[in-house]
Scaffold this motif. Sequence first.
Motif, PDB file in Angstrom:
ATOM      1  N   LYS A 179       0.799  -1.229   0.000  1.00 47.80           N
ATOM      2  CA  LYS A 179       0.000   0.000   0.000  1.00 47.80           C
ATOM      3  C   LYS A 179       0.835   1.284   0.000  1.00 47.80           C
ATOM      4  O   LYS A 179       0.296   2.362  -0.203  1.00 47.80           O
ATOM      5  CB  LYS A 179      -0.908   0.028   1.239  1.00 47.80           C
ATOM      6  CG  LYS A 179      -1.851  -1.148   1.363  1.00 47.80           C
ATOM      7  CD  LYS A 179      -2.572  -1.081   2.691  1.00 47.80           C
ATOM      8  CE  LYS A 179      -3.269  -2.386   2.989  1.00 47.80           C
ATOM      9  NZ  LYS A 179      -3.758  -2.454   4.361  1.00 47.80           N
ATOM     10  N   GLY A 180       2.125   1.176   0.301  1.00 48.30           N
ATOM     11  CA  GLY A 180       2.954   2.366   0.423  1.00 48.30           C
ATOM     12  C   GLY A 180       2.796   3.003   1.791  1.00 48.30           C
ATOM     13  O   GLY A 180       2.181   2.437   2.687  1.00 48.30           O
ATOM     14  N   THR A 181       3.306   4.215   1.923  1.00 46.79           N
ATOM     15  CA  THR A 181       3.284   4.890   3.224  1.00 46.79           C
ATOM     16  C   THR A 181       2.232   5.987   3.307  1.00 46.79           C
ATOM     17  O   THR A 181       2.165   6.710   4.295  1.00 46.79           O
ATOM     18  CB  THR A 181       4.669   5.511   3.525  1.00 46.79           C
ATOM     19  OG1 THR A 181       4.997   6.411   2.464  1.00 46.79           O
ATOM     20  CG2 THR A 181       5.734   4.454   3.668  1.00 46.79           C
ATOM     21  N   ASP A 182       1.402   6.122   2.277  1.00 42.79           N
ATOM     22  CA  ASP A 182       0.427   7.221   2.238  1.00 42.79           C
ATOM     23  C   ASP A 182      -0.492   7.262   3.451  1.00 42.79           C
ATOM     24  O   ASP A 182      -0.821   8.335   3.946  1.00 42.79           O
ATOM     25  CB  ASP A 182      -0.420   7.150   0.963  1.00 42.79           C
ATOM     26  CG  ASP A 182       0.379   7.526  -0.269  1.00 42.79           C
ATOM     27  OD1 ASP A 182       1.490   8.078  -0.117  1.00 42.79           O
ATOM     28  OD2 ASP A 182      -0.095   7.258  -1.381  1.00 42.79           O
ATOM     29  N   ASN A 183      -0.937   6.108   3.906  1.00 44.23           N
ATOM     30  CA  ASN A 183      -1.870   6.089   5.034  1.00 44.23           C
ATOM     31  C   ASN A 183      -1.232   5.614   6.333  1.00 44.23           C
ATOM     32  O   ASN A 183      -1.935   5.266   7.274  1.00 44.23           O
ATOM     33  CB  ASN A 183      -3.074   5.190   4.695  1.00 44.23           C
ATOM     34  CG  ASN A 183      -3.903   5.773   3.579  1.00 44.23           C
ATOM     35  OD1 ASN A 183      -4.146   6.978   3.548  1.00 44.23           O
ATOM     36  ND2 ASN A 183      -4.315   4.945   2.640  1.00 44.23           N
ATOM     37  N   ALA A 184       0.093   5.629   6.371  1.00 44.34           N
ATOM     38  CA  ALA A 184       0.786   5.185   7.579  1.00 44.34           C
ATOM     39  C   ALA A 184       0.616   6.214   8.689  1.00 44.34           C
ATOM     40  O   ALA A 184       0.547   7.416   8.440  1.00 44.34           O
ATOM     41  CB  ALA A 184       2.265   4.986   7.281  1.00 44.34           C
ATOM     42  N   LYS A 185       0.548   5.724   9.905  1.00 48.41           N
ATOM     43  CA  LYS A 185       0.460   6.622  11.057  1.00 48.41           C
ATOM     44  C   LYS A 185       1.813   7.300  11.259  1.00 48.41           C
ATOM     45  O   LYS A 185       2.872   6.681  11.081  1.00 48.41           O
ATOM     46  CB  LYS A 185       0.126   5.832  12.319  1.00 48.41           C
ATOM     47  CG  LYS A 185      -1.268   5.267  12.354  1.00 48.41           C
ATOM     48  CD  LYS A 185      -1.472   4.552  13.673  1.00 48.41           C
ATOM     49  CE  LYS A 185      -2.852   3.954  13.756  1.00 48.41           C
ATOM     50  NZ  LYS A 185      -3.038   3.209  15.017  1.00 48.41           N
ATOM     51  N   LEU A 186       1.757   8.552  11.645  1.00 49.73           N
ATOM     52  CA  LEU A 186       2.982   9.294  11.903  1.00 49.73           C
ATOM     53  C   LEU A 186       3.796   8.609  12.998  1.00 49.73           C
ATOM     54  O   LEU A 186       5.020   8.533  12.921  1.00 49.73           O
ATOM     55  CB  LEU A 186       2.670  10.742  12.284  1.00 49.73           C
ATOM     56  CG  LEU A 186       3.870  11.639  12.554  1.00 49.73           C
ATOM     57  CD1 LEU A 186       4.798  11.696  11.337  1.00 49.73           C
ATOM     58  CD2 LEU A 186       3.410  13.033  12.933  1.00 49.73           C
ATOM     59  N   SER A 187       3.131   8.086  14.002  1.00 51.44           N
ATOM     60  CA  SER A 187       3.847   7.418  15.105  1.00 51.44           C
ATOM     61  C   SER A 187       4.629   6.207  14.595  1.00 51.44           C
ATOM     62  O   SER A 187       5.739   5.939  15.052  1.00 51.44           O
ATOM     63  CB  SER A 187       2.867   6.998  16.203  1.00 51.44           C
ATOM     64  OG  SER A 187       1.898   6.102  15.702  1.00 51.44           O
ATOM     65  N   THR A 188       4.067   5.496  13.622  1.00 50.18           N
ATOM     66  CA  THR A 188       4.760   4.345  13.036  1.00 50.18           C
ATOM     67  C   THR A 188       5.963   4.806  12.234  1.00 50.18           C
ATOM     68  O   THR A 188       7.056   4.226  12.338  1.00 50.18           O
ATOM     69  CB  THR A 188       3.799   3.542  12.126  1.00 50.18           C
ATOM     70  OG1 THR A 188       2.688   3.092  12.912  1.00 50.18           O
ATOM     71  CG2 THR A 188       4.500   2.354  11.498  1.00 50.18           C
ATOM     72  N   LEU A 189       5.788   5.853  11.440  1.00 51.94           N
ATOM     73  CA  LEU A 189       6.900   6.379  10.647  1.00 51.94           C
ATOM     74  C   LEU A 189       8.017   6.889  11.550  1.00 51.94           C
ATOM     75  O   LEU A 189       9.203   6.705  11.253  1.00 51.94           O
ATOM     76  CB  LEU A 189       6.410   7.486   9.720  1.00 51.94           C
ATOM     77  CG  LEU A 189       5.467   7.045   8.608  1.00 51.94           C
ATOM     78  CD1 LEU A 189       4.908   8.247   7.870  1.00 51.94           C
ATOM     79  CD2 LEU A 189       6.168   6.097   7.647  1.00 51.94           C
ATOM     80  N   LYS A 190       7.651   7.509  12.671  1.00 49.00           N
ATOM     81  CA  LYS A 190       8.660   7.996  13.611  1.00 49.00           C
ATOM     82  C   LYS A 190       9.442   6.830  14.223  1.00 49.00           C
ATOM     83  O   LYS A 190      10.654   6.912  14.408  1.00 49.00           O
ATOM     84  CB  LYS A 190       8.022   8.845  14.712  1.00 49.00           C
ATOM     85  CG  LYS A 190       7.622  10.226  14.257  1.00 49.00           C
ATOM     86  CD  LYS A 190       7.019  11.008  15.417  1.00 49.00           C
ATOM     87  CE  LYS A 190       6.653  12.414  15.026  1.00 49.00           C
ATOM     88  NZ  LYS A 190       6.065  13.158  16.152  1.00 49.00           N
TER      89      LYS A 190
END
Length: 109
Positions: A32-43
Amino acid sequence: MDKLLYSKNITKAQLSKESGIPYTTISGFYTKGTDNAKLSTLKKLANYFQCSVDYLVYGNIDIEDTLAFDNFKNLFKNLNHEERELIYKAIKVMYRKKEKIALETREEK
């Protein structure tokens, strides 16, 4: 993400276990990519890989430059104030020299 996994010589499963991010979330980045990823997960991922969230989202930053900068930051943190000032002054001199060369090059054209 593959470059980052490769740089740490780990699998998606190891990343999941070591970062605390569910495997399905990590696997979802591939589908799916990172478009809908939570910011907390990306951090969490950025912290784990010692890279920026921008790199995770856009992927347009050279991983070698990112890793080199992270190494520089870690070294810089261990310097005392006087040593940091010397490094800062050296960088300013290099930057000015670079600007001067660029200006001379434009004037030649």
